[in-house]
Design an enzyme around this catalytic site. Structure first.
Site, PDB file in Angstrom:
ATOM      1  N   HIS A  76     -30.621  -4.753  85.154  1.00 32.75           N
ATOM      2  CA  HIS A  76     -30.953  -4.062  86.398  1.00 32.75           C
ATOM      3  C   HIS A  76     -32.248  -4.626  86.974  1.00 32.75           C
ATOM      4  O   HIS A  76     -33.338  -4.363  86.479  1.00 32.75           O
ATOM      5  CB  HIS A  76     -31.076  -2.556  86.112  1.00 32.75           C
ATOM      6  N   GLU A 132     -34.533  -3.723  83.836  1.00 31.62           N
ATOM      7  CA  GLU A 132     -34.064  -2.705  82.895  1.00 31.62           C
ATOM      8  C   GLU A 132     -32.833  -3.298  82.195  1.00 31.62           C
ATOM      9  O   GLU A 132     -31.867  -3.685  82.873  1.00 31.62           O
ATOM     10  CB  GLU A 132     -33.641  -1.457  83.693  1.00 31.62           C
ATOM     11  N   SER A 186     -26.919  -0.122  89.602  1.00 30.83           N
ATOM     12  CA  SER A 186     -28.110   0.723  89.676  1.00 30.83           C
ATOM     13  C   SER A 186     -27.925   2.040  88.938  1.00 30.83           C
ATOM     14  O   SER A 186     -28.894   2.753  88.705  1.00 30.83           O
ATOM     15  CB  SER A 186     -28.417   1.109  91.121  1.00 30.83           C
ATOM     16  N   ASN A 235     -33.601   4.876  88.211  1.00 31.79           N
ATOM     17  CA  ASN A 235     -33.053   5.598  89.362  1.00 31.79           C
ATOM     18  C   ASN A 235     -32.860   7.084  89.105  1.00 31.79           C
ATOM     19  O   ASN A 235     -32.792   7.870  90.045  1.00 31.79           O
ATOM     20  CB  ASN A 235     -31.766   4.928  89.837  1.00 31.79           C
TER      21      ASN A 235
HETATM   22  N1  3HC Z   1     -38.659 -10.952  99.171  1.00 32.30           N
HETATM   23  C1  3HC Z   1     -39.509 -11.777  98.521  1.00 32.30           C
HETATM   24  N2  3HC Z   1     -40.835 -11.604  98.478  1.00 32.30           N
HETATM   25  C2  3HC Z   1     -41.339 -10.565  99.158  1.00 32.30           C
HETATM   26  C3  3HC Z   1     -40.524  -9.662  99.871  1.00 32.30           C
HETATM   27  C4  3HC Z   1     -39.131  -9.894  99.863  1.00 32.30           C
HETATM   28  N3  3HC Z   1     -38.262  -9.086 100.500  1.00 32.30           N
HETATM   29  N4  3HC Z   1     -41.321  -8.718 100.429  1.00 32.30           N
HETATM   30  C5  3HC Z   1     -42.576  -9.025 100.082  1.00 32.30           C
HETATM   31  N5  3HC Z   1     -42.593 -10.127  99.322  1.00 32.30           N
HETATM   32  C6  3HC Z   1     -43.764 -10.761  98.707  1.00 32.30           C
HETATM   33  C7  3HC Z   1     -44.705 -11.317  99.748  1.00 32.30           C
HETATM   34  O1  3HC Z   1     -44.368 -12.653 100.072  1.00 32.30           O
HETATM   35  C8  3HC Z   1     -46.021 -11.274  99.020  1.00 32.30           C
HETATM   36  O2  3HC Z   1     -46.069 -12.352  98.097  1.00 32.30           O
HETATM   37  P1  3HC Z   1     -47.470 -12.981  97.612  1.00 32.30           P
HETATM   38  O3  3HC Z   1     -48.198 -11.931  96.854  1.00 32.30           O
HETATM   39  O4  3HC Z   1     -47.027 -14.115  96.746  1.00 32.30           O
HETATM   40  O5  3HC Z   1     -48.189 -13.394  98.837  1.00 32.30           O
HETATM   41  C9  3HC Z   1     -45.918  -9.987  98.179  1.00 32.30           C
HETATM   42  O6  3HC Z   1     -44.508  -9.715  98.059  1.00 32.30           O
HETATM   43  C10 3HC Z   1     -46.594  -8.831  98.868  1.00 32.30           C
HETATM   44  O7  3HC Z   1     -45.994  -8.695 100.150  1.00 32.30           O
HETATM   45  P2  3HC Z   1     -46.744  -8.191 101.454  1.00 32.30           P
HETATM   46  O8  3HC Z   1     -48.194  -8.541 101.375  1.00 32.30           O
HETATM   47  O9  3HC Z   1     -45.981  -8.651 102.662  1.00 32.30           O
HETATM   48  O10 3HC Z   1     -46.528  -6.627 101.473  1.00 32.30           O
HETATM   49  P3  3HC Z   1     -46.954  -5.547 100.435  1.00 32.30           P
HETATM   50  O11 3HC Z   1     -48.197  -5.858  99.712  1.00 32.30           O
HETATM   51  O12 3HC Z   1     -46.837  -4.294 101.219  1.00 32.30           O
HETATM   52  O13 3HC Z   1     -45.752  -5.560  99.348  1.00 32.30           O
HETATM   53  C11 3HC Z   1     -43.702  -4.845  98.493  1.00 32.30           C
HETATM   54  C12 3HC Z   1     -44.422  -5.421  99.700  1.00 32.30           C
HETATM   55  C13 3HC Z   1     -43.745  -5.837  97.343  1.00 32.30           C
HETATM   56  C14 3HC Z   1     -42.258  -4.596  98.921  1.00 32.30           C
HETATM   57  C15 3HC Z   1     -44.432  -3.511  98.082  1.00 32.30           C
HETATM   58  O14 3HC Z   1     -44.514  -2.655  99.184  1.00 32.30           O
HETATM   59  C16 3HC Z   1     -43.731  -2.798  96.957  1.00 32.30           C
HETATM   60  O15 3HC Z   1     -43.907  -3.102  95.799  1.00 32.30           O
HETATM   61  N6  3HC Z   1     -42.934  -1.766  97.314  1.00 32.30           N
HETATM   62  C17 3HC Z   1     -42.181  -0.999  96.325  1.00 32.30           C
HETATM   63  C18 3HC Z   1     -40.916  -1.724  96.015  1.00 32.30           C
HETATM   64  C19 3HC Z   1     -40.079  -0.981  95.001  1.00 32.30           C
HETATM   65  O16 3HC Z   1     -40.385   0.119  94.575  1.00 32.30           O
HETATM   66  N7  3HC Z   1     -38.975  -1.610  94.616  1.00 32.30           N
HETATM   67  C20 3HC Z   1     -38.028  -1.024  93.710  1.00 32.30           C
HETATM   68  C21 3HC Z   1     -36.921  -0.392  94.500  1.00 32.30           C
HETATM   69  S1  3HC Z   1     -35.769   0.412  93.454  1.00 32.30           S
HETATM   70  C22 3HC Z   1     -34.657  -0.779  93.083  1.00 32.30           C
HETATM   71  O17 3HC Z   1     -34.672  -1.887  93.545  1.00 32.30           O
HETATM   72  C23 3HC Z   1     -33.600  -0.380  92.114  1.00 32.30           C
HETATM   73  C24 3HC Z   1     -32.278  -0.226  92.764  1.00 32.30           C
HETATM   74  O18 3HC Z   1     -31.340   0.024  91.762  1.00 32.30           O
HETATM   75  C25 3HC Z   1     -32.243   0.892  93.784  1.00 32.30           C
END
Ligand code: 3HC
Length: 308
Positions: free
Chosen positions: A164, A176, A143, A214
């Protein structure tokens, strides 16, 4: 260079035009080392794209946990009619599990997805370098750690690259792609084509601490934690401001819980140390929570509580 079309299921091609003419290169089998949240998600998306996957983790429970996470995602997608049971069976059948690092020996590309710590990642890459096929690409899902520094642990820095992925991997469309100082152009081209074949969008960035994602995201999360620590508002209010005022899909404190508070702390430590600026100083509250084992969703409690 341009990405070619897949001609057979389970094969990712890129046509590289070099001095010796056009040659086809293939990513037919990947190995992923580390079966945590990220490794499991990466394994799932490769298997769904038709690529044979070997998921490696020394801890038996980690492999079981990773398969259970994939099964939950697959059940949900079948329930929602996004995949057929036959498609899920076929993705599942492409995944092999292994405890021994020697299992990466057959792979065209090995993706390291272990804990975010320089020494741990260097150790794994060193071991992988010894047993991987000489021409295999080594990608790291770090990350924030320098790709150039990680590549230096291997004898093939030209074939080491950052890939990434974002959590949750099956959902987030970005990868990324980070080019280290010695990463060869051919390595970059093959990985860009590979990401496209996964149905994700590659964005190429250079090797600086935290890359783009990040370096921008973590100061925001850290500032939200400072707001909580200083009593500017409570956790629900802080997250509501960012969700409703800035249209973020989730608030920064809930996002920190999703990423893992230990991972957030490690990234901020890298940013502060490598960029030498106090603006990246982790909030003392973050350090305290990590010390107390409140790591976010994975431990059942972070800024919020998670049941089950
Ligand atoms: N694994 C797999 N699929 C998932 C999941 C998981 N943990 N969580 C949610 N989903 C899927 C659901 O099944 C649903 O799929 P569908 O559209 O096919 O039905 C879809 O995602 C939407 O889920 P929900 O309706 O339950 O919930 P939300 O609409 O609130 O979405 C979320 C959940 C996708 C997590 C959304 O809140 C989001 O995009 N959050 C931001 C996530 C983000 O910013 N991630 C980046 C983090 S930084 C990183 O990873 C980098 C690292 O280096 C730190």
């Amino acid at each position: 260079m341009r990405a070619g079309q897949p001609e057979e299921e389970g094969k990712i091609f890129v046509e590289a035009e070099g001095r010796e003419g056009t040659k086809r290169q293939l990513i037919e089998r990947v190995a992923i080392v580390g079966a945590g949240t990220m490794g499991s998600g990466i394994a799932q998306v490769f298997a769904e794209a038709g690529v044979a996957v070997t998921l490696v983790d020394a801890a038996p429970t980690a492999l079981q946990w990773a398969m259970a996470a994939m099964e939950r995602n697959w059940s949900r997608s079948v329930e929602k009619s996004k995949r057929t049971p036959a498609e899920v069976d076929s993705a599942r059948s492409r995944i092999a599990l292994a405890h021994d690092i020697a299992a990466v020996g057959e792979a065209d590309m090995v993706i390291e997805a272990v804990f975010e710590d320089v020494a741990t990642k260097q150790g794994v890459l060193r071991d992988v370098d010894r047993v991987a096929a000489p021409e295999a690409l080594l990608a790291t899902n770090t990350s924030s750690i320098s790709i150039t520094q990680l590549a230096a642990a291997t004898e093939r820095p030209g074939r080491v690259i950052g890939m990434h992925f974002f959590n949750p991997v099956p959902v987030m469309p970005l990868v990324e792609v980070v080019r280290g100082l010695l990463t060869q152009a051919e390595t970059v081209a093959r990985v860009l084509a590979c990401v496209t074949r996964l149905g994700k969008t590659p964005v190429e960035v250079h090797d600086f601490p935290g890359f783009v994602s990040n370096r921008v995201l973590l100061p925001m999360i850290n500032e939200a934690i400072f707001c909580l620590q200083e009593g500017v508002a409570d956790k629900d209010a802080i997250d509501a401001v960012m969700r409703l005022g800035m249209a973020h899909p989730m608030g920064p404190l809930a996002l920190a819980d999703l990423i893992g508070l230990d991972v957030c702390l490690n990234i901020l430590d890298v940013l502060q140390r490598e960029l030498g600026e106090d603006k990246y100083r982790p909030a003392p509250l973050l350090r305290k929570m990590v010390a107390a084992g409140k790591l976010g969703r994975k431990s059942g409690e972070g800024f919020f509580l998670y049941e089950g």
